[in-house]
Write a protein that holds these residues in place. Sequence first.
Motif, PDB file in Angstrom:
ATOM      1  N   GLU A 270     -12.913 -18.336  -5.339  1.00  0.00           N
ATOM      2  CA  GLU A 270     -13.058 -16.892  -5.502  1.00  0.00           C
ATOM      3  C   GLU A 270     -14.106 -16.475  -6.529  1.00  0.00           C
ATOM      4  OE1 GLU A 270      -9.138 -15.378  -6.295  1.00  0.00           O
ATOM      5  OE2 GLU A 270      -8.304 -16.460  -4.582  1.00  0.00           O
ATOM      6  N   ILE A 271     -14.395 -17.339  -7.496  1.00  0.00           N
ATOM      7  CA  ILE A 271     -15.332 -16.965  -8.559  1.00  0.00           C
ATOM      8  C   ILE A 271     -16.626 -17.777  -8.470  1.00  0.00           C
ATOM      9  CG2 ILE A 271     -15.656 -16.690 -11.054  1.00  0.00           C
ATOM     10  CD1 ILE A 271     -13.329 -14.994  -9.863  1.00  0.00           C
ATOM     11  N   MET A 272     -16.519 -19.082  -8.581  1.00  0.00           N
ATOM     12  CA  MET A 272     -17.715 -19.918  -8.667  1.00  0.00           C
ATOM     13  C   MET A 272     -18.507 -19.968  -7.361  1.00  0.00           C
ATOM     14  SD  MET A 272     -16.274 -22.969 -11.073  1.00  0.00           S
ATOM     15  CE  MET A 272     -15.993 -22.653 -12.801  1.00  0.00           C
ATOM     16  N   ASP A 273     -17.819 -20.030  -6.242  1.00  0.00           N
ATOM     17  CA  ASP A 273     -18.528 -20.101  -4.960  1.00  0.00           C
ATOM     18  C   ASP A 273     -19.196 -18.787  -4.577  1.00  0.00           C
ATOM     19  OD1 ASP A 273     -17.820 -22.737  -4.680  1.00  0.00           O
ATOM     20  OD2 ASP A 273     -16.300 -22.395  -3.136  1.00  0.00           O
ATOM     21  N   THR A 274     -18.832 -17.700  -5.217  1.00  0.00           N
ATOM     22  CA  THR A 274     -19.395 -16.393  -4.877  1.00  0.00           C
ATOM     23  C   THR A 274     -20.542 -15.997  -5.807  1.00  0.00           C
ATOM     24  OG1 THR A 274     -17.782 -15.218  -6.244  1.00  0.00           O
ATOM     25  CG2 THR A 274     -17.193 -15.599  -3.929  1.00  0.00           C
TER      26      THR A 274
ATOM     27  N   ILE B  34     -10.141 -20.477  -8.624  1.00  0.00           N
ATOM     28  CA  ILE B  34     -11.328 -20.146  -9.419  1.00  0.00           C
ATOM     29  C   ILE B  34     -12.586 -20.626  -8.709  1.00  0.00           C
ATOM     30  CG2 ILE B  34     -12.558 -20.731 -11.556  1.00  0.00           C
ATOM     31  CD1 ILE B  34      -9.763 -20.683 -12.937  1.00  0.00           C
ATOM     32  N   LYS B  35     -12.545 -21.829  -8.204  1.00  0.00           N
ATOM     33  CA  LYS B  35     -13.713 -22.384  -7.489  1.00  0.00           C
ATOM     34  C   LYS B  35     -14.061 -21.527  -6.288  1.00  0.00           C
ATOM     35  CE  LYS B  35     -16.424 -25.776  -5.715  1.00  0.00           C
ATOM     36  NZ  LYS B  35     -17.315 -25.074  -4.831  1.00  0.00           N
TER      37      LYS B  35
ATOM     38  N   SER C 192      -4.216 -27.520 -10.255  1.00  0.00           N
ATOM     39  CA  SER C 192      -5.095 -27.605  -9.085  1.00  0.00           C
ATOM     40  C   SER C 192      -5.122 -26.281  -8.329  1.00  0.00           C
ATOM     41  CB  SER C 192      -4.622 -28.735  -8.165  1.00  0.00           C
ATOM     42  OG  SER C 192      -5.490 -28.880  -7.066  1.00  0.00           O
ATOM     43  N   GLU C 193      -3.971 -25.651  -8.234  1.00  0.00           N
ATOM     44  CA  GLU C 193      -3.874 -24.343  -7.567  1.00  0.00           C
ATOM     45  C   GLU C 193      -4.766 -23.320  -8.275  1.00  0.00           C
ATOM     46  OE1 GLU C 193      -0.401 -20.977  -7.413  1.00  0.00           O
ATOM     47  OE2 GLU C 193       0.227 -23.055  -7.095  1.00  0.00           O
TER      48      GLU C 193
END
Length: 122
Positions: free
Chosen positions: A37-41, A34-35, A28-29
Motif C-alpha cells: 500500500e505504501i512502498m509499491d505506490t 506497508i510494502k 509479516s502482515e
Amino acid sequence: MTIAEVIQSIDVMKPNNYSEVDKIRWLSELDGGIKKEIMDTHEGESVIFEGYDGKTSLEMELLVKAPYDNIYLPWLESKIDYSNGEYAKYNNSVTVFNTNYTTFVSAYNREHMPKGKAIKYF
C-alpha cells in the motif's frame, strides 16, 4: 530494527503466551501491507518482500526504519490485546499504533514521489 528485537521487547513490555511464530506472522502482515500500500505506490528503491514465517531469520531487518520503527511494538501489543479479548486495552494500543503509522506514512509521502500513470488525451 530486527524481528528478534521487536519480539524480545514486546515479551518484556507485555508478557504473553503467544508463540514466536504468531508474532512473526503479525509482523509479516504489517510489513506486507506497508510494502503493497505504501512502498509499491511510490517511486524509490525497489523493496523485495516475501513475507516472514517460522523459517525467517530473526535477524531480518523490518521494512520501516528509525525513527518510524515505533510502529511495531504498538502493532504487536494491539494484536495481543485483541486476541486476548481485552478490547479497552486494544483500543488504546491500536490508537498509539495508528498515530505512529500515520506519522510514518506522512513522512514517506513527503520523501517519495507517488507513481503516476501517463495521461492520455484523445
